[in-house]
Design a protein around this motif. Structure first.
Motif, mmCIF file in Angstrom:
data_model
loop_
_atom_site.group_PDB
_atom_site.id
_atom_site.type_symbol
_atom_site.label_atom_id
_atom_site.label_comp_id
_atom_site.label_asym_id
_atom_site.label_seq_id
_atom_site.Cartn_x
_atom_site.Cartn_y
_atom_site.Cartn_z
ATOM 1 N N THR A 112 29.576 65.987 -18.381
ATOM 2 C CA THR A 112 29.274 66.183 -16.975
ATOM 3 C C THR A 112 29.518 64.828 -16.504
ATOM 4 O OG1 THR A 112 27.829 67.901 -17.332
ATOM 5 C CG2 THR A 112 27.570 66.414 -15.145
ATOM 6 N N ILE A 113 29.200 63.805 -16.980
ATOM 7 C CA ILE A 113 29.575 62.524 -16.527
ATOM 8 C C ILE A 113 31.104 62.377 -16.206
ATOM 9 C CG2 ILE A 113 29.417 59.973 -17.054
ATOM 10 C CD1 ILE A 113 26.688 60.953 -16.768
ATOM 11 N N LEU A 114 31.925 62.734 -17.187
ATOM 12 C CA LEU A 114 33.345 62.569 -17.142
ATOM 13 C C LEU A 114 33.907 63.491 -15.941
ATOM 14 C CD1 LEU A 114 34.476 62.634 -20.820
ATOM 15 C CD2 LEU A 114 34.325 60.861 -19.300
ATOM 16 N N GLU A 115 33.380 64.570 -15.846
ATOM 17 C CA GLU A 115 33.821 65.412 -14.760
ATOM 18 C C GLU A 115 33.405 64.957 -13.316
ATOM 19 O OE1 GLU A 115 33.311 70.236 -13.188
ATOM 20 O OE2 GLU A 115 31.869 69.407 -14.821
ATOM 21 N N VAL A 116 32.346 64.137 -13.257
ATOM 22 C CA VAL A 116 31.914 63.752 -11.790
ATOM 23 C C VAL A 116 32.946 62.469 -11.572
ATOM 24 C CG1 VAL A 116 29.994 62.576 -10.488
ATOM 25 C CG2 VAL A 116 29.612 64.646 -11.775
ATOM 26 N N LYS A 117 32.883 61.647 -12.790
ATOM 27 C CA LYS A 117 33.972 60.529 -12.583
ATOM 28 C C LYS A 117 35.106 60.882 -12.256
ATOM 29 C CE LYS A 117 32.896 56.970 -15.663
ATOM 30 N NZ LYS A 117 32.325 55.950 -14.827
ATOM 31 N N LYS A 118 35.796 62.009 -12.571
ATOM 32 C CA LYS A 118 37.211 62.567 -12.426
ATOM 33 C C LYS A 118 37.247 62.978 -10.964
ATOM 34 C CE LYS A 118 39.360 63.961 -15.841
ATOM 35 N NZ LYS A 118 39.774 64.931 -16.962
ATOM 36 N N LEU A 119 36.207 63.807 -10.345
ATOM 37 C CA LEU A 119 36.235 64.315 -9.154
ATOM 38 C C LEU A 119 35.996 63.203 -8.148
ATOM 39 C CD1 LEU A 119 33.753 67.338 -9.459
ATOM 40 C CD2 LEU A 119 36.085 67.361 -8.873
ATOM 41 N N LEU A 120 35.133 62.057 -8.020
ATOM 42 C CA LEU A 120 35.089 60.934 -7.395
ATOM 43 C C LEU A 120 34.938 59.728 -7.946
ATOM 44 C CD1 LEU A 120 31.940 62.983 -5.792
ATOM 45 C CD2 LEU A 120 33.879 62.300 -4.489
ATOM 46 N N PRO A 121 36.180 59.163 -8.235
ATOM 47 C CA PRO A 121 36.383 57.907 -9.028
ATOM 48 C C PRO A 121 35.663 56.706 -8.522
ATOM 49 C CG PRO A 121 38.402 59.118 -8.882
ATOM 50 C CD PRO A 121 37.429 59.957 -7.907
ATOM 51 N N TYR A 122 35.668 56.589 -7.421
ATOM 52 C CA TYR A 122 34.942 55.369 -6.900
ATOM 53 C C TYR A 122 33.696 55.468 -6.758
ATOM 54 C CZ TYR A 122 33.524 51.640 -3.489
ATOM 55 O OH TYR A 122 33.148 50.476 -2.972
ATOM 56 N N HIS A 123 32.966 56.423 -6.414
ATOM 57 C CA HIS A 123 31.718 56.850 -6.239
ATOM 58 C C HIS A 123 30.898 56.954 -7.431
ATOM 59 C CE1 HIS A 123 33.375 57.795 -2.341
ATOM 60 N NE2 HIS A 123 32.289 57.616 -1.875
#
Length: 418
Positions: free
Chosen positions: A288-299
């Motif tokens: 989930t961490i990786l998925e969120v980082k991929k969806l919103l790289p900056y945030h």
């Protein structure tokens, strides 16, 4: 020293006995290592030694500082690209005296290394021939050991994947199977996932293991690769109570690995668990961490530990839910309509302002406007929407709608602002 070469036709029951035989012939200290620089044999004869050899034998592995020093000097490159023994001058920066060394290989694959301390007593030609014969024996031994190790690693990897995919129904069954594989499960563990912008190969995995082993408090129990992802189950000898310590360990690991392998790495890590029945859930949390980082790289750039994820954990689910709805946010509609009609930047303004935690100075600098201009825009946004950003529910709702409905545009704005 005589030039009579020892007989290598006999059976060597260990690399210790091979190192001793080589040492007797050359009257010098000998160390034999595997490809990961773990000591698998060293001569027991007492000669004067240098700091590098002493620390290697005590730690059962060549210190990382020595390996890095030799690589910087080009020694390891020369050794690994030469089919015969080579003479290596002293590298006193890492405490290494002169050596006669050879890379043990099978075809193009590196299996290990033989190091002989050169005290000026190694006869030219004779010493090289003896070391080359010893390397042949060590190579056969390492190939046999590798076969056994590969079978063991395959069994352990299968067990790990069963944990990650909820194969087991009870905790006792997990522990029973672990015992059958002679796996000692630690009291608590973490699941981590590293994602690279390059395909992960054996060299990458080997380098990861080397770096992980430099932390004496960390124990790597399982490791498997899937395309560009490295999945691991690890624990600590002494429990890590503070999230900052766990975060520091993972950050340091991915930074050093990224520099070493010239790649870009992201990572996600689960909270600590005691029940191995929870391994599949821990794996999903790391993903989930990786998925969120991929969806919103900056945030989500600083996101690493699931226990600190907060509302970001729900972003993928909210996005998925919104995909099934054709109706867009009513909260954003007035701002988007005003921007279209008046060529204004009110949606971007509110997105930047909320992303930067309501910091007027930082938001104005990001938007390349004066703080007074920003305050004017925020007041106009309040007039247009009839709502104030001081209202917690409105502020939160607007931010979530921007994150989940204007994702591509949001990422573009923050990509430009780097």
């Amino acid at each position: 020293m005589t030039d009579s070469e020892p007989s290598f036709d006999r059976f060597f029951d260990s690399m210790e006995s091979l190192a001793d035989t080589l040492s007797e012939s050359l009257q010098s200290q000998v160390t034999i290592e595997d490809s990961n620089h773990h000591v698998i044999g060293y001569s027991s004869h007492q000669f004067e030694s240098d700091p590098a050899r002493i620390s290697t034998i005590i730690g059962k592995r060549v210190p990382n500082t020595v390996i890095i020093g030799l690589r910087k000097k080009g020694v390891m490159h020369q050794l690994e690209n030469t089919a015969h023994p080579i003479r290596i001058p002293a590298v006193m920066e890492v405490g290494l005296g002169p050596r006669l060394a050879m890379c043990i290989r099978h075809h193009q694959e590196i299996l290990g290394y033989i190091w002989v301390v050169d005290r000026g007593n190694l006869a030219e030609g004779h010493a090289e021939r003896v070391v080359e014969k010893a390397a042949g024996i060590a190579g056969r031994y390492l190939l046999k050991q590798r076969g056994w190790k590969i079978r063991q690693e395959k069994a352990h990897e299968d067990f790990f994947w069963k944990l990650l995919t909820s194969h087991y129904e009870t905790e006792p069954r997990i522990r029973q199977e672990a015992e059958g594989f002679s796996i000692l499960l630690p009291e608590s563990y973490y699941i981590g996932v590293l994602e690279s912008d390059k395909t992960i190969d054996e060299r990458f995995i080997q380098r990861f293991r080397q770096l992980a082993e430099t932390d004496a408090n960390q124990r790597l129990l399982f490791l498997t690769a899937e395309h560009n992802r490295l999945i691991l189950l690890f624990s600590f000898v002494f429990p890590v109570e503070e999230p900052e310590l766990l975060s520091s360990f993972v950050h340091k690991l991915i930074q050093e690995l990224g520099q070493s392998e010239s790649c870009v790495l992201t990572a996600g890590c689960s909270p600590g668990y005691r029940e191995y029945l929870s391994a599949a859930a821990a794996y999903r949390e790391a993903l989930t961490i990786l998925e969120v980082k991929k969806l919103l790289p900056y945030h989500a750039r600083h996101l690493l530990l699931y226990e600190e994820i907060g509302f970001w954990a729900y972003i993928p689910a909210i996005m998925e839910q919104k995909r099934s709805r054709t109706r867009k946010s009513r909260l954003l509609y007035p701002l988007k309509a005003h921007d279209r009609e008046h060529k204004s930047d009110f949606l971007k303004t509110i997105a930047v302002y909320l992303t930067l935690n309501g910091n007027l100075k930082e938001a104005a600098a990001f938007l390349h406007i004066h703080t007074n201009t920003l305050m004017y825009r925020l007041n106009r946004i309040a007039e247009i929407t009839g709502r104030s950003l001081k209202e917690t529910d409105y502020r939160t709702s607007v931010y979530l709608d921007i994150l989940t409905e204007e994702t591509a545009q949001l990422n573009g704005w923050f990509q430009e602002g780097k």
